[in-house]
Design an enzyme around this catalytic site. Structure first.
Site, PDB file in Angstrom:
ATOM      1  N   SER A 126     -63.420 -59.261  37.352  1.00  0.00           N
ATOM      2  CA  SER A 126     -62.882 -58.859  38.654  1.00  0.00           C
ATOM      3  C   SER A 126     -64.018 -58.699  39.670  1.00  0.00           C
ATOM      4  CB  SER A 126     -62.071 -57.571  38.486  1.00  0.00           C
ATOM      5  OG  SER A 126     -61.324 -57.281  39.631  1.00  0.00           O
TER       6      SER A 126
ATOM      7  N   ASP B  69     -51.736 -62.341  35.375  1.00  0.00           N
ATOM      8  CA  ASP B  69     -52.493 -61.509  36.307  1.00  0.00           C
ATOM      9  C   ASP B  69     -51.796 -61.463  37.658  1.00  0.00           C
ATOM     10  OD1 ASP B  69     -54.340 -60.110  37.745  1.00  0.00           O
ATOM     11  OD2 ASP B  69     -56.037 -61.388  37.263  1.00  0.00           O
TER      12      ASP B  69
ATOM     13  N   HIS C 293     -54.665 -59.212  33.893  1.00  0.00           N
ATOM     14  CA  HIS C 293     -55.944 -58.923  34.543  1.00  0.00           C
ATOM     15  C   HIS C 293     -56.948 -58.335  33.558  1.00  0.00           C
ATOM     16  CE1 HIS C 293     -58.416 -58.470  38.095  1.00  0.00           C
ATOM     17  NE2 HIS C 293     -58.662 -57.207  37.786  1.00  0.00           N
TER      18      HIS C 293
END
Length: 487
Positions: free
Chosen positions: A277, A395, A423
């Site tokens: 991320s 995600d 995610h």
């Protein structure tokens, strides 16, 4: 959910709401995080002071492994030749020249120097839709290698190419406009397999907003057992790292400087960066700053190659006390969007791995400090390091189209999509993720064979050339019938 669990949840929400109201009335910041109580600094944990009073917790594991010499003469070399042109109308034009292109240019007979592949994209927001791509020349393997939808991509590229040729007469001057910026890359990279027995290899794991080094627990244990040296830091305000009480401590540049210090402290000769991320941005920053020391890189649900800029219409712009009141709701939203399933196992993973367990002040400062205008598409296109892109299909934070666009922009990218992940894919599917990463660490490009030289032992060809030369020099002897005088 039973009555006892429901009462506990309601009590926690009520407590959070009352603390938020108290914060608003007293004008004091709430829930300022201090380092979490941990075990002793031993057991692989270290505390590094990156600045006076700014201390980061780092998990550093040096496994017991046999002493071997550093590998020499292994791996393959990749020619990284690229020309990136940005036009004033927002177009990004990429021309790739590699080993294969060099061979084609050497054997070209008509004298034309066509590039191996070109790519033309519009500088648009990759979160809205997939960008148009046209490759009028030969398709580059480096742009689509490892993409699960390679066949669909090739078909789309073919249609885009046909459309580009159709509209070429209507827009003949599209590429002849004055460029705004031109970047030329010409270097050679030697890429070799990285095994755990190699003492010159180090793995760096960097988490994102709301995470901690504990989210990498499965990866750290797996690779340390294989003999790899692993390093995983807690970002400032996360996990057991110190949490400064000023928003400026959580800007991208402040956090990137922390990661630079950690990298310089633990870096070896060959370093592999693994980011998740927001942590992908710090990996990209380090790969740009230290191109000779970064051997490979892994991006897990990192998003598209766009510059960072905080959103003006975000819930994280609310006052800290309001965010504190909403923290149970935010945690529930993170569970829904970050995991493909929302069962007891996923809740336990969040609790055990200390994920999304930061103060409202840190969360607000982190989201507001995501300003990095340099990290645009050109910045990413300049990277020459091999990259593995891992994406969880479910995600809801990062659409798969963003990682597909990243794979198109990067020079050497391999996109892998896991259907059962979201995610937090490295926590949901640790075994597939570990397998993908390990295969990528062991991957090395094939070394192209040297061009064959003309053999000197070809008597037929040599004899033919000798006869032809004699025919030119002595036409009367070579063609007696024709040389005979006319009667």
């Amino acid at each position: 959910m039973g009555p006892a669990a429901l009462n506990t949840r309601l009590a926690a929400m009520l407590t959070s709401f009352l603390e938020g109201l108290l914060c608003c009335f007293t004008s004091k910041p709430t829930n300022i995080v201090v380092p979490v109580e941990t075990s002793e600094p031993a057991d692989g944990y270290e505390f590094v002071e990156v600045k006076p009073g700014r201390i980061l917790r780092v998990r550093h594991i040096i496994p017991d492994r046999p002493v071997v010499e550093e590998p020499t003469g292994l791996g393959g070399s990749v020619s990284c030749k690229r020309k990136i042109t940005v036009y004033r109308n927002g177009q990004l034009f990429i021309e790739n020249l590699g080993d294969r292109a060099s061979a084609e240019l050497k054997s070209c007979q008509n004298g034309e120097t066509e590039p191996n592949s070109t790519m033309e994209v519009e500088l648009t927001d990759c979160g809205n839709s997939s960008p148009p791509v046209s490759i009028p020349e030969a398709r580059s393997d480096s742009l689509t290698a490892g993409n699960n939808g390679a066949s669909d991509t090739a078909a789309a590229v073919g249609e885009a190419s046909a459309a580009g040729q159709t509209d070429q007469s209507q827009q003949p001057r599209k590429r002849r406009r004055k460029p705004k910026r031109t970047v030329v890359i010409d270097c050679e990279r030697k890429i070799s397999a990285c095994k755990g027995t190699h003492p010159d290899v180090t793995l760096f794991f960097i988490h994102g907003v709301g995470g901690s080094l504990d989210i990498w627990g499965s990866q750290l244990d797996f690779f340390s057992r294989l003999g790899y040296e692993v390093i995983a830091p807690d970002l400032a305000g996360h996990g057991a790292s110190s949490a400064p009480q000023i928003p400026a401590a959580y800007t991208f540049y402040a956090l990137a400087e922390d990661m630079r210090i950690i990298f310089k402290r633990y870096a070896r000769k060959r370093n592999i960066l693994i980011g998740h991320s927001y942590g992908v941005s710090f990996c990209t920053f380090l790969a740009h700053e230290y191109p000779e020391q970064i051997h490979k890189m892994v991006m897990i649900n990192g998003g598209g190659p766009t510059a960072l800029e905080p959103s003006l219409c975000s819930i994280f712009n609310l006052p800290t006390c309001v965010l504190h009141c909403l923290s149970p709701l935010l945690a529930w939203c993170f569970l829904k969007a970050g995991f493909a399933r929302q069962g007891a196992r996923e809740k336990q993973l969040l609790k055990e791995n200390n994920a999304f367990n930061v103060s409202s002040f840190v969360l607000r400062a982190m989201m507001s400090g995501q300003y990095w205008p340099e990290g645009d598409e050109v910045y990413h296109a300049e990277l020459t390091v091999p990259v593995l892109l891992v994406h969880g299909m479910h995600d809801k934070f990062v659409p798969v189209e963003e990682d597909q666009r990243m794979a198109e922009i990067l020079l050497m990218a391999f996109l892998k999509v896991l259907e059962d992940g979201s995610h937090m894919v490295m926590m949901e599917c640790p075994d597939p993720v570990n397998t993908l990463l390990h295969e990528f660490f062991l991957w090395e490009p094939l070394t192209l064979p040297a061009p064959k030289k003309e053999s000197k032992t070809r008597p037929e060809t040599a004899k033919a050339r000798t006869d032809n030369t004699q025919a030119i020099a002595e036409p009367s002897k070579a063609r007696p019938a024709t040389a005979k005088p006319a009667q």
